[in-house]
Scaffold this motif. Structure first.
Motif, short mmCIF file in Angstrom:
data_model
loop_
_atom_site.label_atom_id
_atom_site.label_comp_id
_atom_site.label_asym_id
_atom_site.label_seq_id
_atom_site.Cartn_x
_atom_site.Cartn_y
_atom_site.Cartn_z
N ALA A 55 0.88 -1.24 -0.26
CA ALA A 55 0.29 -0.06 -0.15
C ALA A 55 0.70 1.32 -0.28
CB ALA A 55 -0.81 -0.45 1.54
N GLY A 56 2.29 1.32 0.44
CA GLY A 56 2.79 2.02 0.98
C GLY A 56 3.29 2.68 -0.56
N LEU A 57 3.45 2.06 -1.34
CA LEU A 57 4.55 2.40 -2.59
C LEU A 57 3.87 3.80 -3.36
CD1 LEU A 57 4.71 -1.07 -3.96
CD2 LEU A 57 6.22 0.28 -3.35
N THR A 58 2.14 3.89 -3.09
CA THR A 58 1.54 4.45 -3.47
C THR A 58 0.60 5.66 -2.65
OG1 THR A 58 -0.68 3.08 -3.74
CG2 THR A 58 0.98 2.60 -5.90
N ARG A 59 0.57 5.90 -1.33
CA ARG A 59 -0.33 6.14 -0.36
C ARG A 59 -0.03 5.56 0.83
NH1 ARG A 59 -3.12 1.19 -1.66
NH2 ARG A 59 -4.29 0.42 0.15
N PRO A 60 -0.22 7.15 1.61
CA PRO A 60 0.11 6.84 2.56
C PRO A 60 -0.87 5.27 3.70
CG PRO A 60 0.30 9.06 2.59
CD PRO A 60 -0.34 8.23 1.10
N SER A 61 1.34 4.74 4.46
CA SER A 61 0.02 3.37 5.12
C SER A 61 0.73 2.97 6.49
CB SER A 61 0.47 2.73 3.82
OG SER A 61 1.30 1.80 4.10
N ARG A 67 5.08 3.23 9.38
CA ARG A 67 4.62 3.76 8.47
C ARG A 67 5.66 4.66 6.54
NH1 ARG A 67 2.02 8.74 12.26
NH2 ARG A 67 0.61 7.45 13.68
N LEU A 68 5.47 4.31 5.99
CA LEU A 68 5.81 4.32 4.92
C LEU A 68 4.94 4.75 3.85
CD1 LEU A 68 7.65 3.14 2.84
CD2 LEU A 68 6.05 1.35 1.94
N TRP A 69 5.58 6.36 2.95
CA TRP A 69 4.66 6.92 2.41
C TRP A 69 5.48 7.30 0.87
CZ3 TRP A 69 5.74 8.34 6.97
CH2 TRP A 69 7.05 9.01 7.06
N PRO A 70 5.32 7.61 0.13
CA PRO A 70 5.65 7.92 -0.86
C PRO A 70 5.73 9.54 -1.16
CG PRO A 70 3.34 7.83 -2.01
CD PRO A 70 3.80 7.22 -0.16
N PHE A 79 9.18 6.83 2.33
CA PHE A 79 9.90 7.40 3.27
C PHE A 79 9.27 6.17 4.27
CE2 PHE A 79 9.85 12.13 1.66
CZ PHE A 79 11.07 11.62 1.76
N LEU A 80 10.19 5.62 5.08
CA LEU A 80 10.27 4.95 6.25
C LEU A 80 10.09 4.87 7.33
CD1 LEU A 80 9.17 1.42 6.92
CD2 LEU A 80 11.35 1.08 6.52
N GLU A 81 8.84 4.76 8.57
CA GLU A 81 8.85 5.27 9.66
C GLU A 81 9.03 4.56 10.36
OE1 GLU A 81 8.17 8.92 12.70
OE2 GLU A 81 6.20 8.34 11.06
N LEU A 82 10.03 4.25 11.33
CA LEU A 82 10.32 3.20 12.51
C LEU A 82 10.17 3.36 13.63
CD1 LEU A 82 13.00 0.57 11.42
CD2 LEU A 82 10.18 0.64 10.76
N ARG A 83 9.02 3.29 14.47
CA ARG A 83 8.54 3.49 15.87
C ARG A 83 9.29 2.93 16.90
NH1 ARG A 83 7.68 9.28 16.97
NH2 ARG A 83 6.30 9.76 15.30
N ALA A 84 10.42 2.84 18.42
CA ALA A 84 9.96 2.18 19.23
C ALA A 84 10.15 2.83 20.49
CB ALA A 84 11.08 1.03 19.28
N PRO A 85 9.74 2.45 21.69
CA PRO A 85 10.11 3.21 22.80
C PRO A 85 11.36 4.05 22.75
CG PRO A 85 9.55 0.82 23.11
CD PRO A 85 9.78 0.76 21.66
N GLY A 87 13.85 5.60 21.07
CA GLY A 87 12.96 6.09 19.87
C GLY A 87 12.50 6.15 18.35
N HIS A 88 12.77 6.68 17.20
CA HIS A 88 12.46 6.88 16.52
C HIS A 88 13.81 6.87 14.97
CE1 HIS A 88 11.72 10.49 15.76
NE2 HIS A 88 11.52 10.60 14.45
N ALA A 89 12.94 6.27 14.05
CA ALA A 89 13.70 6.97 12.61
C ALA A 89 13.47 6.66 11.19
CB ALA A 89 15.35 5.58 12.69
N LEU A 90 13.39 7.92 10.63
CA LEU A 90 12.60 8.09 9.39
C LEU A 90 14.42 7.59 8.01
CD1 LEU A 90 10.84 8.65 7.28
CD2 LEU A 90 11.85 11.34 8.11
N PHE A 91 14.20 6.93 7.38
CA PHE A 91 15.07 6.42 6.71
C PHE A 91 14.15 6.81 4.92
CE2 PHE A 91 15.17 3.48 9.63
CZ PHE A 91 16.66 3.19 9.56
N GLU A 92 14.75 6.87 4.04
CA GLU A 92 14.57 6.90 2.46
C GLU A 92 14.94 6.02 1.94
OE1 GLU A 92 16.74 9.60 -0.62
OE2 GLU A 92 15.22 11.02 0.49
N LEU A 93 13.60 5.49 1.12
CA LEU A 93 14.19 4.31 0.51
C LEU A 93 13.72 4.36 -1.62
CD1 LEU A 93 11.86 0.69 0.70
CD2 LEU A 93 12.38 3.32 2.42
N SER A 94 14.05 3.45 -1.93
CA SER A 94 13.99 2.99 -3.71
C SER A 94 12.03 2.43 -3.10
CB SER A 94 15.06 2.94 -4.46
OG SER A 94 14.60 2.75 -6.01
#
Length: 131
Positions: A55-61, A67-70, A79-85, A87-94
Motif C-alpha cells: 500500500a505504501g508504494l502509492t499512498r501513506p500506509s 509507516r510508509l509513504w511516497p 519514506f519509512l518511519e519506524l518507532r520504538a520506545p 526512539g524513532h528513525a526515518l529512512f528514505e528508500l527507492s
C-alpha cells in the motif's frame, strides 16, 4: 541501502529485505548484521506487514510503529518511519527497489493468497503453549 534521515545529514544504512512463504504476511527488514569488514554486528530486525509495504508504494500506509509513504516531489522515493520506545528513525528508500522485491514475493505467494499459504497450526500451538 537506505538513507537514514538525520537533522543535519543523511547516513547510508545497510538493510536486507527477506520474505519466507511459510510466514506469508510478513517481510523481515534487517538493519546491519554485517559490518564493512565482514564481521557480524548487532543488527536489528523488524517485521513489517507485506500489505503495508504494498500500500505504501502509492499512498501513506501504516499506523503506530511502522509507516510508509511516497514522497510528494520525487517519483522513486519512499519514506519509512519506524518507532520504538527507545526512539524513532526515518529512512528514505527507492520505490522501484521495494516494488521489485514485492513483485518477487508475489510470485511465491500472490496478494490475497496469504491465508492459503500460511500454516497456522504450528503458530496456534506455539501461542497456546506460551499460556
Amino acid at each position: 541501502m537506505l538513507q537514514l534521515v538525520g537533522p543535519t545529514a543523511w547516513t547510508r544504512v545497510t538493510a536486507t529485505l527477506t520474505y519466507d512463504p511459510r510466514d506469508p504476511f510478513a517481510v523481515r527488514v534487517r538493519f546491519g548484521g554485517r559490518s564493512s569488514d565482514g564481521t557480524d554486528d548487532d543488527g536489528v530486525e523488524w517485521l513489517v506487514a507485506r500489505d503495508l509495504l504494498h500500500a505504501g508504494l502509492t499512498r501513506p500506509s501504516g499506523e503506530g510503529d511502522v509507516r510508509l509513504w511516497p514522497a510528494r516531489t520525487a517519483a522513486d522515493v519512499l519514506f519509512l518511519e519506524l518507532r520504538a520506545p527507545s526512539g524513532h528513525a526515518l529512512f528514505e528508500l527507492s520505490r522501484a527497489v521495494l516494488a521489485g522485491f514485492l513483485a518477487t514475493t508475489e510470485q511465491l505467494v500472490p496478494l490475497g493468497g496469504e491465508s492459503d499459504a500460511a500454516d497456522m497450526d504450528p503458530e496456534l500451538l506455539a501461542l497456546l503453549q506460551d499460556e
